[in-house]
Design a protein around this motif. Structure first.
Motif, mmCIF file in Angstrom:
data_model
loop_
_atom_site.group_PDB
_atom_site.id
_atom_site.type_symbol
_atom_site.label_atom_id
_atom_site.label_comp_id
_atom_site.label_asym_id
_atom_site.label_seq_id
_atom_site.Cartn_x
_atom_site.Cartn_y
_atom_site.Cartn_z
ATOM 1 N N UNK A 188 -4.122 -13.279 10.200
ATOM 2 C CA UNK A 188 -5.611 -14.325 10.552
ATOM 3 C C UNK A 188 -5.980 -13.000 11.820
ATOM 4 N N UNK A 189 -5.289 -12.476 12.248
ATOM 5 C CA UNK A 189 -5.463 -12.125 13.527
ATOM 6 C C UNK A 189 -4.834 -10.099 13.788
ATOM 7 N N UNK A 190 -4.702 -9.630 12.655
ATOM 8 C CA UNK A 190 -4.017 -7.976 12.273
ATOM 9 C C UNK A 190 -3.461 -7.946 10.708
ATOM 10 N N UNK A 191 -3.495 -6.594 10.196
ATOM 11 C CA UNK A 191 -2.386 -6.238 9.925
ATOM 12 C C UNK A 191 -1.641 -5.547 10.682
ATOM 13 N N UNK A 192 -0.197 -5.548 9.725
ATOM 14 C CA UNK A 192 1.174 -4.806 10.366
ATOM 15 C C UNK A 192 1.283 -3.590 8.899
ATOM 16 N N UNK A 193 1.660 -3.002 8.663
ATOM 17 C CA UNK A 193 2.019 -1.736 8.094
ATOM 18 C C UNK A 193 3.215 -0.930 8.495
ATOM 19 N N UNK A 194 3.972 -1.059 7.439
ATOM 20 C CA UNK A 194 6.040 -0.548 8.056
ATOM 21 C C UNK A 194 6.168 0.353 6.596
ATOM 22 N N UNK A 195 7.278 0.847 7.802
ATOM 23 C CA UNK A 195 8.291 1.968 6.882
ATOM 24 C C UNK A 195 9.274 1.651 7.202
ATOM 25 N N UNK A 196 10.000 1.192 5.739
ATOM 26 C CA UNK A 196 11.591 1.048 5.335
ATOM 27 C C UNK A 196 12.431 1.432 4.908
ATOM 28 N N UNK A 197 13.310 1.690 5.160
ATOM 29 C CA UNK A 197 13.934 3.024 4.801
ATOM 30 C C UNK A 197 15.620 2.148 4.205
ATOM 31 N N UNK A 198 16.037 1.969 3.270
ATOM 32 C CA UNK A 198 17.565 1.410 2.891
ATOM 33 C C UNK A 198 18.223 1.635 3.935
ATOM 34 N N UNK A 199 18.810 0.169 3.325
ATOM 35 C CA UNK A 199 19.453 -0.518 4.085
ATOM 36 C C UNK A 199 18.957 -1.655 5.323
ATOM 37 N N UNK A 200 17.659 -1.517 4.847
ATOM 38 C CA UNK A 200 16.908 -2.538 5.471
ATOM 39 C C UNK A 200 16.099 -1.882 7.162
ATOM 40 N N UNK A 201 16.041 -0.899 6.965
ATOM 41 C CA UNK A 201 16.355 -0.319 8.580
ATOM 42 C C UNK A 201 14.772 0.358 8.797
ATOM 43 N N UNK A 223 -5.899 3.649 5.242
ATOM 44 C CA UNK A 223 -6.336 4.267 6.611
ATOM 45 C C UNK A 223 -5.137 4.717 7.123
ATOM 46 N N UNK A 224 -3.947 3.477 7.339
ATOM 47 C CA UNK A 224 -2.678 3.703 8.210
ATOM 48 C C UNK A 224 -1.417 4.687 7.177
ATOM 49 N N UNK A 225 -1.401 4.516 6.237
ATOM 50 C CA UNK A 225 -0.568 4.722 5.584
ATOM 51 C C UNK A 225 -0.850 6.307 5.213
ATOM 52 N N UNK A 226 -2.449 6.942 5.484
ATOM 53 C CA UNK A 226 -2.759 7.695 4.735
ATOM 54 C C UNK A 226 -2.514 8.566 5.930
ATOM 55 N N UNK A 227 -3.051 8.300 7.297
ATOM 56 C CA UNK A 227 -2.526 8.568 8.583
ATOM 57 C C UNK A 227 -0.804 8.741 8.348
ATOM 58 N N UNK A 228 -0.375 8.634 8.067
ATOM 59 C CA UNK A 228 1.427 8.874 8.190
ATOM 60 C C UNK A 228 1.569 9.998 6.884
ATOM 61 N N UNK A 229 0.794 10.516 6.055
ATOM 62 C CA UNK A 229 0.695 10.879 4.780
ATOM 63 C C UNK A 229 1.749 12.321 4.874
ATOM 64 N N UNK A 230 1.032 12.977 6.055
ATOM 65 C CA UNK A 230 2.196 14.098 6.207
ATOM 66 C C UNK A 230 4.013 14.006 6.670
ATOM 67 N N UNK A 231 3.964 13.241 7.396
ATOM 68 C CA UNK A 231 5.461 12.576 7.353
ATOM 69 C C UNK A 231 6.255 12.147 5.775
ATOM 70 N N UNK A 232 5.086 11.046 5.248
ATOM 71 C CA UNK A 232 5.854 10.354 4.179
ATOM 72 C C UNK A 232 5.852 11.790 3.201
#
Length: 393
Positions: A76-89, A113-122
């Motif tokens: 209700x007050x935020x959107x959280x975006x994460x990158x999680x690797x195998x092993x739940x890291x 928008x956040x994912x697009x900002x990570x695009x180069x790294x991804x």
């Protein structure tokens, strides 16, 4: 390959000898399969850490951090975006605060928008299996449509399709508490158990998930586990679901914040304030909420006969403020057999729980057929990611 990949994902590290014992395959077959996983960039081997055994030490096998999933959690007050690797890291987690409750379109646009900002790294460092969204509401997991998320004000929103179109990644959506239950089963307080109940309490109310025989109970359309709407009080308050006396109307985080003298904050701030309040009114409210929570747990124990009950969010705080109270309420109210077997624990994964749970949605298809994974990233992931170092937020 699917079996070994899933084992590595769930256990994070296993020796060749352990994999051989757990799969029942012979050593040469295990060696060949591990070699194939290494060649695909899905696993890597390291020197043994000293496993006690006769003969030459067995190398350790770990899932590659270059294979990862995206996770999205709207609140209700935020959107959280994460990158999680195998092993739940958790490799990366970004919390984007919002000035008001985000609409489905706004939440998707923020995540995109956040994912697009990570695009180069991804694109250069990770093989992305897809994206998962954990939503505090009723979600049809088959089509990713949010039928009703009352605290967000969402109805019939096809968020999985919306996120897929906005990012280009395959996307899935499901109820947040159900995903959290699976995450705690795999990596947290429920590891090694097959029958558990998970309950989370937060700003968006109370949600739950039930694991029976190692499988998440989904119901006909994926709505099972709504334990926040368990009936606990005859003369109770009206609930947004249309009923009265639901658990989440009688057990409320907002009331605790108010009594603690806080305008807002996270669970850690609430717990600290409640522990140092020294107010009879706070003590009475904690006792009152525990009484209703105990009623709900008594019903759940009788119905599902769990080995473990895991409490998260402010429910975990209530439990920790009065150790033994819920256990006594369950033992005195539930049937003797199932009550004696149930153990109550606080969730172990903390703030990373929803990211890990949402990522499991995106990992599911990959784990079923790891050989179909896309090409290796053009550049290796960082040494910090490989070692499982703490992620930035």
């Amino acid at each position: 390959m699917a079996l070994i990949t899933a084992m590595l994902h769930h256990h994070r590290v296993l020796s060749r000898a352990q994999i051989t014992r757990r799969t029942g395959l012979n050593r040469s077959t295990v060696g060949t399969l591990i070699g194939q996983l290494v060649a695909l960039g899905l696993a890597y081997e390291s020197a043994p850490s000293g496993e006690a055994q006769v003969g030459r030490p067995s190398p350790e096998v770990r899932p590659s951090p270059s294979t990862a999933a995206l996770a999205v959690y709207p609140e209700i007050d935020a959107v959280t975006i994460g990158l999680v690797s195998l092993g739940g890291r958790i490799q990366k987690k970004i919390r984007f605060p919002t000035e008001r409750i985000p609409s489905a379109t706004e939440a998707v646009n923020i995540a995109a928008a956040v994912i697009e900002g990570m695009r180069s790294e991804l694109d250069t460092s990770y093989r992305i299996t897809g994206a998962g969204m954990a939503v505090p509401g009723l979600v049809n997991q088959a089509d990713g449509i949010v039928r009703h998320a009352p605290h967000l004000g969402w109805r019939n929103e096809p968020v999985a399709r919306m996120l897929a179109e906005a990012t280009g990644y395959a996307c899935h959506a499901a109820n947040d508490a159900s995903l959290a239950a699976e995450a705690e089963l795999l990596f947290g307080a429920g590891a090694g158990r097959e029958n558990l109940i998970y309950l989370n309490g937060g700003a968006s109310g109370i949600g739950g998930g039930v694991i029976a025989g190692g499988t998440l109970l989904r119901g006909a359309s994926g709505y099972a586990g709504e334990l926040g709407h368990t009936f606990v009080r005859t003369a109770g308050n009206s609930c947004h679901c249309g009923a009265t006396g639901c658990l989440e109307t009688e057990v409320s985080q907002s009331r605790l914040f108010e009594l603690a003298g806080l305008a807002g904050g996270d669970a850690a701030e609430l717990e600290h304030a409640l522990r140092h309040a020294g107010s009879p009114e706070v003590a009475r409210e904690v006792e009152r909420q525990l009484e209703y929570l105990g009623t709900a747990l008594r019903n759940a124990v009788n119905i599902f006969n769990p080995e473990v009950i895991i409490l998260d969010g402010f429910l975990g705080i209530l439990h920790s403020l009065s150790p033994g109270t819920l256990e006594n309420l369950v033992r005195s109210g539930a049937m003797a057999g199932p009550a004696a077997e149930a153990r109550i624990y606080r969730a172990a994964l903390g703030a990373d729980l929803m990211m890990i749970g949402a990522a499991e949605l995106a990992f599911a298809q990959f784990l079923a057929d790891p050989a179909s994974a896309g090409p290796l990233p053009a550049a290796p992931v960082s040494a910090a990611a490989r070692s499982g170092a703490p992620a930035s937020t």
